[in-house]
Design a protein around this motif. Structure first.
Motif: not given
Length: 72
Positions: A42-51
């Motif tokens: 979950r933390l790794a997914a939050a750190a990825r750029p959204r766009r």
């Protein structure tokens, strides 16, 4: 009437030392390993750029336009 109460209003009750708050099944090694792995994901997914990042536009080549040449 609340002013006549003399005993404290406490809502804490005595619980056993082991497993009083958390069931023993939630503290097994495999369960905790799965919980921490899910939190890391979950933390790794939050750190990825959204766009998707925009690529810089290539300069337009126009033969009628003068180009500035920098000479070192």
């Amino acid at each position: 009437m609340n002013a006549t109460r003399t005993e404290p209003r406490q809502h804490c009750y005595q619980r056993p030392m082991d497993g009083g708050y958390v069931p023993a099944a939630a503290t097994t090694t495999d369960h905790l390993r799965a919980v921490f792995a899910a939190e890391r994901e979950r933390l790794a997914a939050a750190a990825r750029p959204r766009r998707k990042r925009r690529q810089p536009a290539a300069p337009e080549v126009n033969p009628q336009q003068a180009q500035l040449q920098l000479v070192a």
